[in-house]
Motif scaffolding. Structure first.
Motif, PDB file in Angstrom:
ATOM      1  N   GLY A 336       0.855  -1.334   0.088  1.00 50.89           N
ATOM      2  CA  GLY A 336       0.119  -0.019  -0.047  1.00 50.89           C
ATOM      3  C   GLY A 336       0.820   1.359   0.125  1.00 50.89           C
ATOM      4  N   THR A 337       0.488   2.284  -0.624  1.00 50.72           N
ATOM      5  CA  THR A 337       1.024   3.338  -0.691  1.00 50.72           C
ATOM      6  C   THR A 337       0.162   4.631  -0.575  1.00 50.72           C
ATOM      7  N   SER A 338       0.713   5.568   0.610  1.00 51.24           N
ATOM      8  CA  SER A 338      -0.140   6.664   0.900  1.00 51.24           C
ATOM      9  C   SER A 338       0.895   7.708   0.681  1.00 51.24           C
ATOM     10  N   PHE A 339       0.301   9.051   0.950  1.00 55.07           N
ATOM     11  CA  PHE A 339       1.124  10.232   1.199  1.00 55.07           C
ATOM     12  C   PHE A 339       2.253   9.926   1.880  1.00 55.07           C
ATOM     13  N   GLY A 340       3.408   9.712   1.492  1.00 58.78           N
ATOM     14  CA  GLY A 340       4.754   9.687   2.417  1.00 58.78           C
ATOM     15  C   GLY A 340       5.101   8.399   3.156  1.00 58.78           C
ATOM     16  N   THR A 341       4.100   7.337   2.815  1.00 59.20           N
ATOM     17  CA  THR A 341       4.466   5.915   3.342  1.00 59.20           C
ATOM     18  C   THR A 341       4.293   4.967   2.438  1.00 59.20           C
ATOM     19  N   ALA A 342       5.147   3.926   2.249  1.00 59.80           N
ATOM     20  CA  ALA A 342       4.964   2.804   1.632  1.00 59.80           C
ATOM     21  C   ALA A 342       4.774   1.687   2.409  1.00 59.80           C
ATOM     22  N   SER A 343       3.995   0.603   2.383  1.00 61.77           N
ATOM     23  CA  SER A 343       3.716  -0.491   3.417  1.00 61.77           C
ATOM     24  C   SER A 343       3.939  -1.549   2.339  1.00 61.77           C
ATOM     25  N   GLU A 344       4.981  -2.609   2.863  1.00 57.37           N
ATOM     26  CA  GLU A 344       5.241  -3.753   2.034  1.00 57.37           C
ATOM     27  C   GLU A 344       5.260  -4.927   3.008  1.00 57.37           C
ATOM     28  N   THR A 345       4.568  -5.937   2.583  1.00 53.51           N
ATOM     29  CA  THR A 345       4.402  -7.377   3.135  1.00 53.51           C
ATOM     30  C   THR A 345       4.695  -8.480   2.410  1.00 53.51           C
ATOM     31  N   ALA A 346       4.881  -9.685   2.818  1.00 60.70           N
ATOM     32  CA  ALA A 346       5.254 -11.042   2.289  1.00 60.70           C
ATOM     33  C   ALA A 346       5.013 -12.016   3.394  1.00 60.70           C
ATOM     34  N   VAL A 347       4.361 -12.916   2.959  1.00 56.86           N
ATOM     35  CA  VAL A 347       3.955 -14.140   3.748  1.00 56.86           C
ATOM     36  C   VAL A 347       4.164 -15.358   2.629  1.00 56.86           C
ATOM     37  N   THR A 348       4.608 -16.710   3.360  1.00 57.92           N
ATOM     38  CA  THR A 348       4.556 -17.896   2.749  1.00 57.92           C
ATOM     39  C   THR A 348       2.868 -18.492   2.487  1.00 57.92           C
ATOM     40  N   PRO A 349       2.869 -19.223   1.566  1.00 55.34           N
ATOM     41  CA  PRO A 349       1.392 -19.571   1.671  1.00 55.34           C
ATOM     42  C   PRO A 349       0.986 -20.477   2.599  1.00 55.34           C
ATOM     43  N   ASP A 350       1.929 -21.114   3.489  1.00 54.42           N
ATOM     44  CA  ASP A 350       1.465 -21.833   4.546  1.00 54.42           C
ATOM     45  C   ASP A 350       1.383 -20.833   5.876  1.00 54.42           C
ATOM     46  N   GLY A 351       1.731 -19.464   5.631  1.00 55.92           N
ATOM     47  CA  GLY A 351       1.578 -18.867   6.710  1.00 55.92           C
ATOM     48  C   GLY A 351       2.766 -18.772   7.773  1.00 55.92           C
ATOM     49  N   ARG A 352       3.836 -19.593   7.595  1.00 54.88           N
ATOM     50  CA  ARG A 352       4.767 -19.869   8.586  1.00 54.88           C
ATOM     51  C   ARG A 352       5.980 -18.773   8.525  1.00 54.88           C
ATOM     52  N   VAL A 353       6.163 -18.070   7.457  1.00 54.09           N
ATOM     53  CA  VAL A 353       7.248 -17.160   7.538  1.00 54.09           C
ATOM     54  C   VAL A 353       6.556 -15.816   6.764  1.00 54.09           C
ATOM     55  N   SER A 354       7.043 -14.739   7.412  1.00 52.80           N
ATOM     56  CA  SER A 354       6.503 -13.399   6.872  1.00 52.80           C
ATOM     57  C   SER A 354       7.381 -12.135   7.075  1.00 52.80           C
ATOM     58  N   ALA A 355       7.100 -11.204   6.675  1.00 51.60           N
ATOM     59  CA  ALA A 355       7.847 -10.000   6.834  1.00 51.60           C
ATOM     60  C   ALA A 355       7.069  -8.691   6.537  1.00 51.60           C
ATOM     61  N   ALA A 356       6.936  -7.538   7.186  1.00 52.12           N
ATOM     62  CA  ALA A 356       6.523  -6.396   6.744  1.00 52.12           C
ATOM     63  C   ALA A 356       7.231  -5.071   6.866  1.00 52.12           C
ATOM     64  N   ALA A 357       7.306  -4.257   6.151  1.00 55.16           N
ATOM     65  CA  ALA A 357       7.878  -3.029   6.199  1.00 55.16           C
ATOM     66  C   ALA A 357       7.308  -1.804   5.946  1.00 55.16           C
ATOM     67  N   ALA A 358       7.686  -0.770   6.787  1.00 53.53           N
ATOM     68  CA  ALA A 358       7.206   0.536   6.337  1.00 53.53           C
ATOM     69  C   ALA A 358       8.256   1.569   5.942  1.00 53.53           C
ATOM     70  N   VAL A 359       8.170   2.224   4.712  1.00 55.47           N
ATOM     71  CA  VAL A 359       9.049   3.193   4.199  1.00 55.47           C
ATOM     72  C   VAL A 359       8.593   4.334   4.329  1.00 55.47           C
ATOM     73  N   PHE A 360       9.236   5.345   4.988  1.00 56.82           N
ATOM     74  CA  PHE A 360       8.537   6.628   5.142  1.00 56.82           C
ATOM     75  C   PHE A 360       8.887   7.601   4.051  1.00 56.82           C
ATOM     76  N   THR A 361       8.816   7.267   2.731  1.00 49.80           N
ATOM     77  CA  THR A 361       9.035   8.140   1.764  1.00 49.80           C
ATOM     78  C   THR A 361       8.224   7.659   0.450  1.00 49.80           C
ATOM     79  N   THR A 362       7.485   8.781  -0.201  1.00 52.02           N
ATOM     80  CA  THR A 362       7.050   8.374  -1.644  1.00 52.02           C
ATOM     81  C   THR A 362       7.366   9.298  -2.602  1.00 52.02           C
ATOM     82  N   ARG A 363       7.477   8.979  -3.837  1.00 60.98           N
ATOM     83  CA  ARG A 363       7.813   9.944  -4.755  1.00 60.98           C
ATOM     84  C   ARG A 363       6.921   9.827  -5.904  1.00 60.98           C
TER      85      ARG A 363
END
Length: 392
Positions: A336-363
């Motif tokens: 997801g992208t909004s004014f000033g923030t990009a949200s990034e996510t990833a998860v394996t199909p079985d839900g066992r491994v995941s990650a999420a990030a917030a980047v505080f810049t959009t261009r």
């Protein structure tokens, strides 16, 4: 002076976690690589199959005041909200309140009409999967370059539109196509439109008698104990701790503080943290939120041209899939992208491994740097979830 030179190569970043040093150092290197594209700051959390967490952060919390990006920063998740809305709708399908083959006209008579738009030709599946052909109300709102300036942003950042107003704006345009009258749910032509999820929020409210936000809270946020996930409605504020969200507007080289702004609704209105996002995605893919039939429907995809630079992404019902080296079955995400923030996510199909990030810049004013940042963020998430094989 640009953001990259303000941060400089000597900006320190720190990782922490229960996993091994190699995992931590790799996550830190990849977080620094996102910073090096010009992102002012970011935070990322990865969780492995054993439940161990590794966190990293890079850059600065504020170009004005400095400081480190909080590991537990709140941030606007933007269109990652769509996955929450889709889960609420699919729970209602599982309960028999809604059907994926229901048309928009059945639930919202006369709302999708005019200029060739026809709610009787659009099903809830079409809305969930972006196969409706409906115009994107946000594209209409910002198609005039004069609307994307710091001055215009500051003048309007406390103003909100109702869902009805957003849909009405989309109805001023002809649809890109109309799904097949005989079998609209089988449509595979795809185009991203926030209008679809605004309508889903309206359908959820009509079907339950409650605001979509209440249904998402009662069905997802509260049961999962997501105590740092909230739906601010028309409030423009992000809770502390957070980092300053910066936007580069078209025709400008500088960055504007866009932290304060009214967010979206069922299409993009949630605020969360990286830890809560990991918990949500793992619960979803692990089968804790949807019955098997509805989860399978959610993971039934169509090609989604233009959704990602690699051209191989497919879109399901509020959830996207992409191939990722090291993860043989690919990964599920949204972003997801909004004014000033990009949200990034990833998860394996079985839900066992995941990650999420917030980047505080959009261009919005530099497509090359926007893509470089986005690609670095994707690499960060893919490596966090799938390992280091992508280094080659």
């Amino acid at each position: 002076m640009g953001a990259a030179s303000l941060l400089g190569p000597g900006t320190t970043a720190e990782a922490m976690g229960a996993a091994g040093g190699d995992v931590r150092s790799r996550l830190q290197r990849d977080a620094d690589a996102v910073r090096d594209t010009g992102a002012t700051g970011l935070t990322v959390l990865a969780r492995d199959a054993a439940g161990s967490e590794t966190q990293a952060r890079s850059g600065t919390a504020s170009l004005k005041d400095g400081g480190r990006v909080p590991f537990d920063a709140y941030y606007r998740i933007g269109s990652d909200t769509k996955t929450f809305t889709a889960v609420a709708a699919l729970q209602l399908v599982g309960e028999g309140t809604l059907r994926l083959d229901d048309t928009v006209e059945q639930w919202l008579p006369g709302v999708v009409a005019g200029n060739g738009n026809d709610g009787s030709r659009i099903t809830l599946r079409n809305l969930l999967q972006h196969t409706s052909g409906l115009a994107n109300y946000t594209d209409i709102a910002f198609e005039d370059p004069a609307e994307l300036t710091p001055e215009r942003f500051h003048a309007q950042r406390f103003r909100s539109q109702t869902p009805e107003e957003q849909v009405a704006a989309a109805m001023e345009r002809a649809p890109g196509w109309l799904p097949d009258a005989d079998d609209p749910g089988a449509e595979t032509q795809w185009a991203y439109s926030n209008t679809n999820y605004v309508l889903l929020g309206m359908v959820i409210e009509k079907a339950t008698g409650n605001p979509w936000a209440q249904e998402v809270h009662d069905r997802i946020i509260e049961p999962l104990g997501l105590r740092r996930t909230l739906i601010p409605d028309t409030s423009p504020y992000v809770p502390m701790p957070t980092a300053t969200a910066y936007t580069q507007f078209p025709g400008r080289d500088d960055l504007t503080d866009t932290t304060l702004a009214v967010g979206g609704g069922a299409d993009g209105g949630i605020i969360s943290t990286t830890r809560d996002m990991n918990t949500f995605l793992r619960a979803l893919m692990g089968g804790r939120l949807l019955p098997p039939e509805q989860l399978q429907q959610m993971r039934t995809t169509v090609p989604a041209p233009g959704y990602a630079a690699d051209g191989r992404t497919r879109y399901g019902l509020g959830l996207a899939w992409r191939p990722a080296e090291g993860c043989g079955s690919g990964i599920w995400y949204h972003g997801g992208t909004s004014f000033g923030t990009a949200s990034e996510t990833a998860v394996t199909p079985d839900g066992r491994v995941s990650a999420a990030a917030a980047v505080f810049t959009t261009r919005f004013g530099d497509e090359k740097r926007f893509l470089e940042q986005a690609e670095a963020a994707v690499r960060l998430l893919d490596r966090a979830v799938c390992g280091d094989r992508k280094r080659g």
